[in-house]
Design a protein around this motif. Structure first.
Motif, mmCIF file in Angstrom:
data_model
loop_
_atom_site.group_PDB
_atom_site.id
_atom_site.type_symbol
_atom_site.label_atom_id
_atom_site.label_comp_id
_atom_site.label_asym_id
_atom_site.label_seq_id
_atom_site.Cartn_x
_atom_site.Cartn_y
_atom_site.Cartn_z
ATOM 1 N N SER A 2 -5.092 89.855 140.635
ATOM 2 C CA SER A 2 -4.600 91.217 140.766
ATOM 3 C C SER A 2 -5.322 92.132 139.774
ATOM 4 C CB SER A 2 -3.095 91.266 140.510
ATOM 5 O OG SER A 2 -2.650 92.606 140.459
ATOM 6 N N LEU A 3 -5.640 93.340 140.236
ATOM 7 C CA LEU A 3 -6.291 94.303 139.355
ATOM 8 C C LEU A 3 -5.294 95.296 138.775
ATOM 9 C CD1 LEU A 3 -9.647 95.003 141.238
ATOM 10 C CD2 LEU A 3 -9.114 93.301 139.502
ATOM 11 N N GLU A 4 -4.028 94.984 138.884
ATOM 12 C CA GLU A 4 -2.980 95.788 138.262
ATOM 13 C C GLU A 4 -2.381 94.985 137.110
ATOM 14 O OE1 GLU A 4 -2.472 98.836 139.086
ATOM 15 O OE2 GLU A 4 -3.823 98.805 140.809
ATOM 16 N N THR A 5 -2.131 95.640 136.004
ATOM 17 C CA THR A 5 -1.597 94.950 134.822
ATOM 18 C C THR A 5 -0.367 95.692 134.288
ATOM 19 O OG1 THR A 5 -3.231 96.162 133.493
ATOM 20 C CG2 THR A 5 -3.799 93.911 134.131
ATOM 21 N N ILE A 6 0.434 96.217 135.199
ATOM 22 C CA ILE A 6 1.568 97.071 134.834
ATOM 23 C C ILE A 6 2.513 96.371 133.850
ATOM 24 C CG2 ILE A 6 3.565 98.344 135.685
ATOM 25 C CD1 ILE A 6 0.975 99.592 136.524
ATOM 26 N N ASN A 7 2.948 95.159 134.207
ATOM 27 C CA ASN A 7 3.941 94.465 133.367
ATOM 28 C C ASN A 7 3.371 94.165 131.975
ATOM 29 O OD1 ASN A 7 5.816 94.508 135.433
ATOM 30 N ND2 ASN A 7 5.286 92.457 136.187
ATOM 31 N N THR A 8 2.113 93.711 131.931
ATOM 32 C CA THR A 8 1.494 93.408 130.644
ATOM 33 C C THR A 8 1.339 94.666 129.801
ATOM 34 O OG1 THR A 8 0.250 91.631 131.736
ATOM 35 C CG2 THR A 8 -0.469 92.275 129.538
ATOM 36 N N GLU A 9 1.019 95.770 130.452
ATOM 37 C CA GLU A 9 0.873 97.043 129.737
ATOM 38 C C GLU A 9 2.211 97.489 129.150
ATOM 39 O OE1 GLU A 9 -0.898 99.828 132.435
ATOM 40 O OE2 GLU A 9 -2.569 98.473 132.890
ATOM 41 N N GLN A 10 3.307 97.298 129.921
ATOM 42 C CA GLN A 10 4.636 97.667 129.421
ATOM 43 C C GLN A 10 4.993 96.857 128.178
ATOM 44 O OE1 GLN A 10 6.977 96.947 132.938
ATOM 45 N NE2 GLN A 10 6.947 99.113 133.537
ATOM 46 N N GLY A 27 -5.770 99.027 119.315
ATOM 47 C CA GLY A 27 -6.728 100.117 119.356
ATOM 48 C C GLY A 27 -8.165 99.675 119.249
ATOM 49 N N ALA A 28 -8.403 98.509 118.654
ATOM 50 C CA ALA A 28 -9.763 97.985 118.543
ATOM 51 C C ALA A 28 -10.277 97.450 119.873
ATOM 52 C CB ALA A 28 -9.817 96.871 117.494
ATOM 53 N N VAL A 29 -9.360 97.251 120.838
ATOM 54 C CA VAL A 29 -9.723 96.654 122.122
ATOM 55 C C VAL A 29 -9.617 97.649 123.272
ATOM 56 C CG1 VAL A 29 -9.183 94.809 123.774
ATOM 57 C CG2 VAL A 29 -8.956 94.398 121.311
ATOM 58 N N LEU A 30 -8.575 98.472 123.269
ATOM 59 C CA LEU A 30 -8.263 99.315 124.424
ATOM 60 C C LEU A 30 -8.487 100.804 124.150
ATOM 61 C CD1 LEU A 30 -4.912 97.721 125.698
ATOM 62 C CD2 LEU A 30 -7.242 97.240 126.460
ATOM 63 N N SER A 31 -8.779 101.517 125.214
ATOM 64 C CA SER A 31 -8.775 102.975 125.205
ATOM 65 C C SER A 31 -7.836 103.440 126.310
ATOM 66 C CB SER A 31 -10.184 103.530 125.449
ATOM 67 O OG SER A 31 -10.553 103.356 126.809
ATOM 68 N N GLU A 32 -7.611 104.737 126.398
ATOM 69 C CA GLU A 32 -6.695 105.275 127.410
ATOM 70 C C GLU A 32 -7.157 104.962 128.826
ATOM 71 O OE1 GLU A 32 -7.921 109.832 127.860
ATOM 72 O OE2 GLU A 32 -7.692 109.200 125.771
ATOM 73 N N ASN A 33 -8.474 104.766 129.008
ATOM 74 C CA ASN A 33 -9.012 104.504 130.346
ATOM 75 C C ASN A 33 -8.779 103.081 130.822
ATOM 76 O OD1 ASN A 33 -10.110 107.134 130.510
ATOM 77 N ND2 ASN A 33 -11.870 106.488 129.290
ATOM 78 N N ASN A 96 -0.116 87.090 120.435
ATOM 79 C CA ASN A 96 0.230 87.463 121.812
ATOM 80 C C ASN A 96 -0.227 88.884 122.120
ATOM 81 O OD1 ASN A 96 1.424 85.002 122.364
ATOM 82 N ND2 ASN A 96 3.505 85.684 121.865
ATOM 83 N N VAL A 97 -0.038 89.776 121.164
ATOM 84 C CA VAL A 97 -0.444 91.167 121.360
ATOM 85 C C VAL A 97 -1.948 91.254 121.586
ATOM 86 C CG1 VAL A 97 -0.656 93.418 120.233
ATOM 87 C CG2 VAL A 97 1.490 92.154 120.092
ATOM 88 N N ALA A 98 -2.711 90.560 120.773
ATOM 89 C CA ALA A 98 -4.167 90.566 120.929
ATOM 90 C C ALA A 98 -4.576 89.988 122.271
ATOM 91 C CB ALA A 98 -4.820 89.786 119.791
ATOM 92 N N SER A 99 -3.900 88.933 122.690
ATOM 93 C CA SER A 99 -4.195 88.301 123.972
ATOM 94 C C SER A 99 -3.895 89.250 125.132
ATOM 95 C CB SER A 99 -3.387 87.011 124.115
ATOM 96 O OG SER A 99 -3.606 86.408 125.371
ATOM 97 N N HIS A 100 -2.764 89.962 125.035
ATOM 98 C CA HIS A 100 -2.419 90.925 126.083
ATOM 99 C C HIS A 100 -3.466 92.032 126.164
ATOM 100 C CE1 HIS A 100 1.245 88.922 126.862
ATOM 101 N NE2 HIS A 100 2.002 89.481 125.914
ATOM 102 N N ALA A 101 -3.899 92.528 125.006
ATOM 103 C CA ALA A 101 -4.888 93.606 124.980
ATOM 104 C C ALA A 101 -6.203 93.155 125.608
ATOM 105 C CB ALA A 101 -5.109 94.078 123.547
#
Length: 446
Positions: A2-10, A27-33, A96-101
């Motif tokens: 799946s290319l949706e990650t809604i639950n993980t993002e929440q 913040g070192a891994v993700l941006s708003e995009n 876990n947080v790093a893995s989710h990111a």
């Protein structure tokens, strides 16, 4: 997948809002995009904004900020934040947080790849009879943008010990093997003042028409060919490949170009030409006379050669104002700004000096003066992006009757990140297209 990650993002957003120390990790891994829905992108931007102004970014503070900027309804109102706060999966484990990111980032890049594939498919279906090379170049540029996104994850952070170990190793190596750090220009006084041509640098060689900038740049390339195990690559949009190599043959043999072109040489000159053949017959000399060129086309050629030979020693493009951008831009200045940035990136990507020839404004010729960085034609981006700028000036072109200037040229180093700036007086032999060091090499002026 799946290319949706809604639950993980929440889970990730709630974890950051509940445990502020996780913001730097995410913040070192993700941006708003990287978020798969606009709601989560807005929440992330609000978290970053509040952190930037030194305000708390707990879930209530974030909701109030989203409300203040008029985005609350588009997110789903207060009900969405209530549902988010009722999520019981917020993690207090930084692993876990790093893995989710990282997972969200991975899926984000795959979405970009999907979009790129769609764009390339559209390009194929709506090509409108464009030349195949142009289509492939644009497709390469589209794909390269996705690769660049992924490479941005590979930022290496070195600590003081690692850096000092590397610097000390360099120092020991240079102490045991004295000499310049970069690739030699073939002119000792320039090498001493500039420390040679460094890998990863974009080097601008500029001058008015017929001043000798192509000759000087080809001399640099020809000198690098003498000691390399990797290809030297010349991209020419102004001169056929055969003429370039004929010039190089004239330079190497010191037989006048006109005589070689007309096949009229004596026995001594013929012998010198024969001896020069071996060096120029190297399979590591690569020349293309294709025109026009774009950064995408150049990158494709360099990648192919780097894969085959294990690296690139040096590349040269003649000249940059003839290049085109891979995508349409509003004006020529924007196009050349992008071209300049991409050429600098390629210098770093292929770890090579990239010699970029540039024309100058007409003012230099009309005023019959020495050039400055402000004379670089059409875009100031070249002066900003370049690591070194070498201006070629021959006063004999403007003052033909003054014997003092005959057979001489000035190489003006107007920018140099790794050494001195100044002017060196060199010899110039027009009939054999050769710049050379004057006896004594004493003519450096700051």
């Amino acid at each position: 997948m799946s290319l949706e990650t809604i639950n993980t993002e929440q889970i990730l957003l709630l974890s950051v809002m509940n445990y502020p120390g996780y913001l730097d990790i995410v913040g070192a891994v993700l941006s708003e995009n990287d978020f798969s829905c606009e709601q989560h992108s807005t929440i992330w931007k609000s978290i970053k904004y509040l952190d930037g102004i030194k305000r708390p970014f707990d879930i209530v503070s974030v909701m109030e900020h989203v409300k203040a900027i008029g985005e609350l309804d588009s997110i789903g109102g207060e009900d969405y934040f209530i549902r988010l706060s009722n999520n019981n999966y917020a993690s207090s484990d930084d692993k876990n947080v790093a893995s989710h990111a990282k997972y969200i980032r991975q899926v984000s890049v795959i979405r970009c790849l999907r979009d790129a594939a769609h764009s390339i498919s559209e390009l194929a279906h709506t090509h409108g009879g464009r030349p195949l090379d142009d289509i492939l170049s644009e497709a390469e540029s589209i794909l390269q943008s996705v690769i660049a996104i992924q490479k941005s994850d590979d930022i290496e952070i070195l600590d003081g010990k690692q850096m000092m170990d590397a610097v000390i190793a360099d120092y020991v190596q240079k102490a045991e093997n004295p000499g310049i750090c970069g690739i030699s220009t073939g002119i000792q006084v320039i090498d001493e003042k500039t420390d040679g041509l460094h890998r990863g640098d974009m080097v601008i060689v500029a001058g008015p028409p017929s001043m000798g900038k192509t000759t000087f740049a080809v001399n640099l390339l020809q000198n690098a060919l003498m000691t390399t195990e990797f290809p030297v690559v010349l991209f020419s949009m102004e001169m056929p490949a055969k003429d370039i190599v004929r010039r190089m043959w004239s330079t190497a043999s010191r037989v006048e170009y006109k005589k070689i072109r007309h096949g009229k040489v004596d026995d001594v000159e013929g012998d010198r030409m024969f001896r020069a053949v071996a060096g120029l017959s190297s399979p590591l000399l690569k020349v293309t006379g294709h025109s026009p060129l774009t950064p995408g086309k150049i990158r494709m050629v360099l990648k192919k050669l780097a894969r085959k030979h294990g690296g690139i020693q040096m590349a040269m493009v003649d000249y940059v104002q003839l290049m085109e951008c891979d995508g349409k831009q509003d004006n020529r200045n924007n196009e050349l700004t992008i071209v300049s940035r991409e050429l600098k990136r390629m210098a770093m990507e292929f770890n090579m000096p990239f010699i970029v020839l540039s024309q100058l404004t007409k003012a230099v010729e009309t005023q019959r003066r020495r050039p400055t960085n402000g004379d670089l034609r059409e875009s100031g981006a070249f002066a900003q992006d370049a690591d070194m700028i070498l201006m070629v000036h021959r006063q004999e072109k403007y003052d033909e009757d003054n014997q003092e200037h005959q057979g001489k040229a000035e190489i003006i180093v107007t920018k140099n990140r790794n050494g001195e700036t100044g002017t060196v007086l060199v010899g110039f032999d027009g009939p054999t297209f050769r710049f050379y060091e004057l006896n004594g090499g004493q003519s450096w002026q700051q």
